[in-house]
Design a protein around this motif. Structure first.
Motif, PDB file in Angstrom:
ATOM      1  N   PHE A  32      65.321  49.991  26.311  1.00  0.00           N
ATOM      2  CA  PHE A  32      63.870  50.057  26.478  1.00  0.00           C
ATOM      3  C   PHE A  32      63.397  51.470  26.774  1.00  0.00           C
ATOM      4  O   PHE A  32      62.252  51.815  26.486  1.00  0.00           O
ATOM      5  CB  PHE A  32      63.427  49.098  27.594  1.00  0.00           C
ATOM      6  CG  PHE A  32      63.313  47.673  27.149  1.00  0.00           C
ATOM      7  CD1 PHE A  32      62.071  47.105  26.904  1.00  0.00           C
ATOM      8  CD2 PHE A  32      64.443  46.902  26.948  1.00  0.00           C
ATOM      9  CE1 PHE A  32      61.962  45.794  26.483  1.00  0.00           C
ATOM     10  CE2 PHE A  32      64.350  45.589  26.531  1.00  0.00           C
ATOM     11  CZ  PHE A  32      63.106  45.018  26.293  1.00  0.00           C
ATOM     12  N   HIS A  40      59.655  33.551  33.172  1.00  0.00           N
ATOM     13  CA  HIS A  40      58.966  34.755  32.732  1.00  0.00           C
ATOM     14  C   HIS A  40      57.458  34.605  32.918  1.00  0.00           C
ATOM     15  O   HIS A  40      56.890  33.529  32.706  1.00  0.00           O
ATOM     16  CB  HIS A  40      59.274  35.027  31.257  1.00  0.00           C
ATOM     17  CG  HIS A  40      60.592  35.707  31.058  1.00  0.00           C
ATOM     18  ND1 HIS A  40      61.145  35.903  29.822  1.00  0.00           N
ATOM     19  CD2 HIS A  40      61.462  36.241  31.952  1.00  0.00           C
ATOM     20  CE1 HIS A  40      62.308  36.527  29.956  1.00  0.00           C
ATOM     21  NE2 HIS A  40      62.509  36.736  31.242  1.00  0.00           N
ATOM     22  N   MET A  84      58.211  45.944  34.128  1.00  0.00           N
ATOM     23  CA  MET A  84      59.363  46.674  33.583  1.00  0.00           C
ATOM     24  C   MET A  84      58.963  48.097  33.194  1.00  0.00           C
ATOM     25  O   MET A  84      59.713  49.052  33.437  1.00  0.00           O
ATOM     26  CB  MET A  84      59.937  45.923  32.370  1.00  0.00           C
ATOM     27  CG  MET A  84      60.659  44.628  32.726  1.00  0.00           C
ATOM     28  SD  MET A  84      61.591  43.900  31.351  1.00  0.00           S
ATOM     29  CE  MET A  84      60.281  43.482  30.214  1.00  0.00           C
ATOM     30  N   SER A 105      70.596  47.516  28.799  1.00  0.00           N
ATOM     31  CA  SER A 105      69.247  46.991  28.560  1.00  0.00           C
ATOM     32  C   SER A 105      68.179  47.988  29.000  1.00  0.00           C
ATOM     33  O   SER A 105      67.167  48.185  28.315  1.00  0.00           O
ATOM     34  CB  SER A 105      69.068  45.665  29.298  1.00  0.00           C
ATOM     35  OG  SER A 105      69.924  44.686  28.770  1.00  0.00           O
ATOM     36  N   PHE A 106      68.394  48.635  30.144  1.00  0.00           N
ATOM     37  CA  PHE A 106      67.458  49.664  30.607  1.00  0.00           C
ATOM     38  C   PHE A 106      67.356  50.786  29.565  1.00  0.00           C
ATOM     39  O   PHE A 106      66.257  51.246  29.229  1.00  0.00           O
ATOM     40  CB  PHE A 106      67.943  50.211  31.946  1.00  0.00           C
ATOM     41  CG  PHE A 106      67.016  51.224  32.573  1.00  0.00           C
ATOM     42  CD1 PHE A 106      65.967  50.813  33.377  1.00  0.00           C
ATOM     43  CD2 PHE A 106      67.203  52.591  32.367  1.00  0.00           C
ATOM     44  CE1 PHE A 106      65.116  51.743  33.969  1.00  0.00           C
ATOM     45  CE2 PHE A 106      66.361  53.523  32.940  1.00  0.00           C
ATOM     46  CZ  PHE A 106      65.314  53.104  33.746  1.00  0.00           C
ATOM     47  N   PHE A 164      64.551  46.917  37.221  1.00  0.00           N
ATOM     48  CA  PHE A 164      64.288  46.526  35.832  1.00  0.00           C
ATOM     49  C   PHE A 164      65.091  45.279  35.477  1.00  0.00           C
ATOM     50  O   PHE A 164      64.578  44.338  34.856  1.00  0.00           O
ATOM     51  CB  PHE A 164      64.653  47.688  34.902  1.00  0.00           C
ATOM     52  CG  PHE A 164      64.468  47.389  33.442  1.00  0.00           C
ATOM     53  CD1 PHE A 164      63.279  47.684  32.800  1.00  0.00           C
ATOM     54  CD2 PHE A 164      65.492  46.813  32.688  1.00  0.00           C
ATOM     55  CE1 PHE A 164      63.098  47.408  31.451  1.00  0.00           C
ATOM     56  CE2 PHE A 164      65.330  46.536  31.344  1.00  0.00           C
ATOM     57  CZ  PHE A 164      64.132  46.839  30.729  1.00  0.00           C
ATOM     58  N   ALA A 165      66.372  45.262  35.866  1.00  0.00           N
ATOM     59  CA  ALA A 165      67.254  44.140  35.532  1.00  0.00           C
ATOM     60  C   ALA A 165      66.784  42.846  36.182  1.00  0.00           C
ATOM     61  O   ALA A 165      66.887  41.765  35.587  1.00  0.00           O
ATOM     62  CB  ALA A 165      68.689  44.457  35.951  1.00  0.00           C
ATOM     63  N   ASP A 206      55.276  40.537  33.538  1.00  0.00           N
ATOM     64  CA  ASP A 206      56.642  41.066  33.609  1.00  0.00           C
ATOM     65  C   ASP A 206      56.816  42.335  32.771  1.00  0.00           C
ATOM     66  O   ASP A 206      57.534  43.261  33.167  1.00  0.00           O
ATOM     67  CB  ASP A 206      57.650  40.006  33.157  1.00  0.00           C
ATOM     68  CG  ASP A 206      57.885  38.950  34.226  1.00  0.00           C
ATOM     69  OD1 ASP A 206      57.486  39.197  35.376  1.00  0.00           O
ATOM     70  OD2 ASP A 206      58.465  37.895  33.913  1.00  0.00           O
ATOM     71  N   HIS A 207      56.158  42.383  31.634  1.00  0.00           N
ATOM     72  CA  HIS A 207      56.310  43.567  30.789  1.00  0.00           C
ATOM     73  C   HIS A 207      55.771  44.809  31.485  1.00  0.00           C
ATOM     74  O   HIS A 207      56.404  45.877  31.468  1.00  0.00           O
ATOM     75  CB  HIS A 207      55.592  43.355  29.451  1.00  0.00           C
ATOM     76  CG  HIS A 207      55.823  44.463  28.469  1.00  0.00           C
ATOM     77  ND1 HIS A 207      55.004  45.572  28.408  1.00  0.00           N
ATOM     78  CD2 HIS A 207      56.794  44.663  27.534  1.00  0.00           C
ATOM     79  CE1 HIS A 207      55.431  46.384  27.475  1.00  0.00           C
ATOM     80  NE2 HIS A 207      56.529  45.860  26.918  1.00  0.00           N
ATOM     81  N   LYS A 240      73.438  46.192  32.673  1.00  0.00           N
ATOM     82  CA  LYS A 240      72.103  46.555  33.150  1.00  0.00           C
ATOM     83  C   LYS A 240      71.649  47.892  32.560  1.00  0.00           C
ATOM     84  O   LYS A 240      70.500  48.027  32.132  1.00  0.00           O
ATOM     85  CB  LYS A 240      72.090  46.602  34.689  1.00  0.00           C
ATOM     86  CG  LYS A 240      72.175  45.232  35.333  1.00  0.00           C
ATOM     87  CD  LYS A 240      71.933  45.282  36.842  1.00  0.00           C
ATOM     88  CE  LYS A 240      73.120  45.866  37.589  1.00  0.00           C
ATOM     89  NZ  LYS A 240      72.959  45.755  39.049  1.00  0.00           N
ATOM     90  N   PHE A 243      64.067  41.722  33.805  1.00  0.00           N
ATOM     91  CA  PHE A 243      64.490  41.512  32.419  1.00  0.00           C
ATOM     92  C   PHE A 243      65.390  40.284  32.271  1.00  0.00           C
ATOM     93  O   PHE A 243      65.304  39.555  31.285  1.00  0.00           O
ATOM     94  CB  PHE A 243      65.217  42.763  31.916  1.00  0.00           C
ATOM     95  CG  PHE A 243      65.683  42.661  30.483  1.00  0.00           C
ATOM     96  CD1 PHE A 243      64.792  42.802  29.437  1.00  0.00           C
ATOM     97  CD2 PHE A 243      67.021  42.419  30.184  1.00  0.00           C
ATOM     98  CE1 PHE A 243      65.211  42.710  28.118  1.00  0.00           C
ATOM     99  CE2 PHE A 243      67.451  42.323  28.879  1.00  0.00           C
ATOM    100  CZ  PHE A 243      66.545  42.472  27.837  1.00  0.00           C
ATOM    101  N   TYR A 244      66.265  40.053  33.246  1.00  0.00           N
ATOM    102  CA  TYR A 244      67.252  38.985  33.130  1.00  0.00           C
ATOM    103  C   TYR A 244      66.806  37.685  33.806  1.00  0.00           C
ATOM    104  O   TYR A 244      67.633  36.809  34.043  1.00  0.00           O
ATOM    105  CB  TYR A 244      68.595  39.439  33.709  1.00  0.00           C
ATOM    106  CG  TYR A 244      69.257  40.513  32.881  1.00  0.00           C
ATOM    107  CD1 TYR A 244      69.807  40.212  31.650  1.00  0.00           C
ATOM    108  CD2 TYR A 244      69.324  41.827  33.335  1.00  0.00           C
ATOM    109  CE1 TYR A 244      70.409  41.194  30.882  1.00  0.00           C
ATOM    110  CE2 TYR A 244      69.926  42.816  32.576  1.00  0.00           C
ATOM    111  CZ  TYR A 244      70.466  42.496  31.349  1.00  0.00           C
ATOM    112  OH  TYR A 244      71.065  43.466  30.585  1.00  0.00           O
TER     113      TYR A 244
END
Length: 733
Positions: free
Chosen positions: A567, A503, A511, A563-564, A492-493, A507-508, A560, A496-497
């Motif tokens: 979401f 991007h 994730m 942010s995980f 995921f990281a 990408d969405h 990490k 996301f990063y």
């Protein structure tokens, strides 16, 4: 500089309307007082009764700009004489400046007079000139009133503003300390409701925008005022135009983030905006530079635009900023505040290379969470929470963070600017001609209200600082529950990063693909384990967003997981079917009654000091509501409404409760909503059930009286129950 001394014929003076290079700007009006007792009251009375506002010296905005009534203990002031309508305001330091408990009045002064500060600090030549040049301005206001002809008319009012002592003291101390420390520091200002915070922010913004160090170098390139109140925009522009005699010094951001992005680099001295606009500044730059077509550009063109945006961003980060926060609260300690720092903060030097690895990208994200060398925060609040104290406060004598400057609720109440247990809201502001309000609270008892407001009555202190070890403990507990696998967090990281320029649309979805296995494992847990994990994850996310701003944080695993977790949380099912209720479409007010049953004052001056808490126990608690038996409802009804219901009347409510708890619609509504929504959803249903129950009771009574066979069956059963109930009570007693 000469003083004009008038003893008895002050109203008859005929000084020329024209000024000369040697004109005097200070006078002393000495009244005849036989006794020291009541000097200040006598002086105020003389101003109201004996001084003619039409005299040249006393005309509004013409000669004397401020009038002080002084005795050895107190100082009061006014800027406009209006006979009996004249309003004098306290101009006192407070009984114990800088201490936890500080009320009205003044402490002892080295001069021997408690009011010695007026002559030595305020009316000294340099000080008074500074006030005239940098603080005094005319405030314009409008209000609509009845015109006695069935319509409304607008009344315009002018008020000559002279700073109250705590305003002058706080602004000067903040400016002096900022001059010594430079950019990169935080300041918490705890000023109560009724303190004149809008004016304080205006003066502070003006002084910081023109502040230079001892080498005549400008300390701040731009002052950013974070506020949701439009009055700040208007008052700042009005006040600073009168002080600087220049337009365009203040720019309110009333359009979009593109306007904000331009204001940050075009030389604007003071920018007034909301916190919510900052996350979109970088996006606004990209759209601005690509004329709104960034998504449709080729990869090469997007890269070129991205480089131009990075150049803009570098210019923004290369400047020094003072950020004034109007009402500091929890939103200043979260992700949006980090994005503000990311936009304005200088950060660390790095190369914008395509192959920058994940570890370096995480460092770039983590660094803006902490203090930035080019940003100073000046946070105003009447009710500093524990998080605000830790983020913006500075260590005091106890070693714990505390406010830089305080004007307490106690002092505001004692000086008459707000009314005392009223709530901490605009309800309790005093104003000439305003009736005294009272707060009607149906929910909280006096002990709860006392505990809620007591920490803010005096200077607020912190009970215990946050412990970063909590983060490790919560992470360890969640790891053991095995809802997520670390390989999923890493994957995921990586997405996301990624750098913004890299991007992609898919990408969405990628994730989401890493989140779904954790969601499925979560659904497989027992209900109590699901609740426990959800609470701990929410606590982890909240405390990391806070702690990472008050201390250096260099652990990429925490970043990490943060942010995980952010979401993942919205994906975790609550186990209840969602049923949206919109009662506002169907509910109409039928009638109401206002009745003052009791008045119960709450004295916040009583009891021990109460401290506020920072996050010290996160993710393990669960709120519970107390259950009230129906017998207590009977007591409340009798007490509040003067009724005389007895225990037997309780049975009526028992019938309603039993009927409602078996109703299918009620059951469905209860399962799908929390209590507050459930209350709204069944209001009409409960009223209908009461009417039905009343009708059914009437049917039973009528049947009992008219049908002898029915009467005999009911009677034979009831008489036995009544007999046994009476004997049972006798034995209990």
């Amino acid at each position: 500089m000469k003083r004009l001394k008038y003893v008895s014929s002050i109203n008859d003076e005929t000084l020329s309307e024209s000024t000369t290079p040697s004109f005097e700007f200070k006078y002393v009006d000495i009244g005849n007082v036989d006794s020291i007792k009541g000097i200040i009251q006598h002086a105020i009375r003389q101003y109201k009764k004996d001084r003619d506002p039409r005299a040249p010296l006393f005309r509004f905005k013409k000669r004397a700009l401020v009038h002080f009534a002084v005795d050895p203990d107190q100082v009061h002031m006014t800027t406009r004489l209006q006979k009996e309508k004249t309003v004098f305001l306290p101009f006192n330091r407070g009984s114990y400046p800088g201490e936890i408990k500080c009320g009205k009045g003044n402490p002892p002064h080295p001069s021997g007079y408690r009011t010695g500060y007026l002559w030595e600090e305020v009316l000294s030549r340099d000080s008074f000139l500074d006030i005239l040049a940098g603080f005094m301005f005319i405030e314009h206001s409008e209000r609509k009133v009845d015109d006695s002809k069935g319509g409304r008319k607008t009344i315009k009012r002018e008020t000559l503003i002279f700073p109250r002592y705590h305003q002058l003291d706080s602004v000067r101390k903040l400016v002096d300390t900022s001059r010594q420390e430079g950019a990169g520091n935080n300041y918490l200002i705890q000023h109560s409701a009724g303190s004149g915070k809008t004016n304080s922010i205006s003066w502070l913004g003006h002084h910081l925008a023109s502040l230079h160090d001892e080498n005549d170098r400008k300390i701040y390139d731009c002052v950013v005022v974070i506020s949701d109140r439009q009055v700040i925009d208007r008052q700042l522009q009005d006040a600073i135009y009168q002080i600087d005699h220049a337009q365009g010094v203040v720019r309110p951001i009333d359009e979009d983030s593109k306007q904000l992005a331009n204001a940050l680099i075009d030389g604007t001295k003071i920018v007034v905006t909301t916190l919510q606009k900052f996350p979109f500044v970088l996006r606004a730059l990209l759209m601005n530079l690509s004329e709104g077509k960034f998504e449709s550009l080729s990869p090469e063109e997007q890269k070129q635009v991205q480089e131009e945006a990075d150049s803009y961003r570098a210019k923004i980060a290369d400047r020094q900023y003072a950020v004034i926060v109007d009402e500091a609260h929890s939103s200043q300690t979260g992700e949006t505040a980090r994005e503000l720092k990311e936009i304005l903060g200088a950060g660390m030097d790095h190369d914008e290379e395509d192959d920058i690895d994940l570890e370096n990208r995480l460092n770039l994200i983590m660094e803006p969470r902490g203090r930035q060398k080019n940003l100073s925060f000046y946070a105003f609040t009447a009710t500093p929470k524990g998080k605000s104290l830790e983020l913006f406060g500075r260590p005091g004598t106890s070693g714990k963070p505390e406010a830089f400057h305080t004007y307490s609720m106690r002092q505001a109440i004692e000086e008459g600017f707000i009314k005392d247990v009223q709530t901490l809201s605009r309800l309790n502001r005093t104003y000439p001609g305003k009736d005294h309000p009272f707060v009607l609270d149906f929910v909280n008892d006096r002990e709860d209200i006392y505990a809620s407001f007591k920490p803010y009555f005096d200077a607020t202190s912190l009970q215990e600082v946050s412990d970063p070890q909590q983060l490790e403990e919560i992470k360890h507990e969640m790891d053991q529950m095995q809802v997520y696998h670390w390989s999923e967090v890493d994957a995921f990281a990586e997405i996301f990063y990624k750098l913004a320029a890299k991007h992609q649309r898919q990408d969405h979805a990628r994730m989401e693909q890493q989140l779904q296995p954790a969601v499925d494992r979560f659904k497989g847990l027992e209900e109590d384990q699901r609740q426990l994990f959800r609470d701990k994850l929410r606590g982890y996310v909240n405390i990391y967003s806070f702690l990472s701003q008050i201390m250096p944080w260099n652990d990429p695993d925490h970043e990490k997981l943060y942010s995980f977790g952010r979401f993942l949380l919205p994906h975790l099912p609550t186990g209840r079917e969602v049923h949206i209720i919109s009662p506002e479409d169907d509910v109409a007010l039928r009638y109401y009654r206002l009745e003052r049953v009791a008045s119960d004052p709450i004295n916040l001056d009583e009891g021990e000091d109460v401290q506020v808490k920072s996050p010290t126990d996160v993710g393990s608690g669960k709120a519970t509501d107390k259950e009230a038996p129906l017998s207590s409802i009977i007591e409340v009804l009798n007490e509040r409404f003067g009724t005389d219901f007895t225990e037997e009347d309780r049975l009526f409510f028992e019938q309603i409760k039993e009927h409602a708890s078996q109703d299918e619609q009620v059951i469905h509504t209860a399962k799908a909503n929390p209590l507050d929504k459930f209350e709204l959803g069944i209001k009409d249903m409960l009223e209908s059930m009461m009417i039905q129950r009343m009708s059914k009771n009437d049917e039973i009574v009528t049947r009992y009286m008219d049908d002898k066979e029915f009467q005999q069956v009911v009677f034979s059963h009831m008489v036995k129950d009544i007999f046994e109930k009476v004997l049972e009570r006798e034995m209990e007693e």
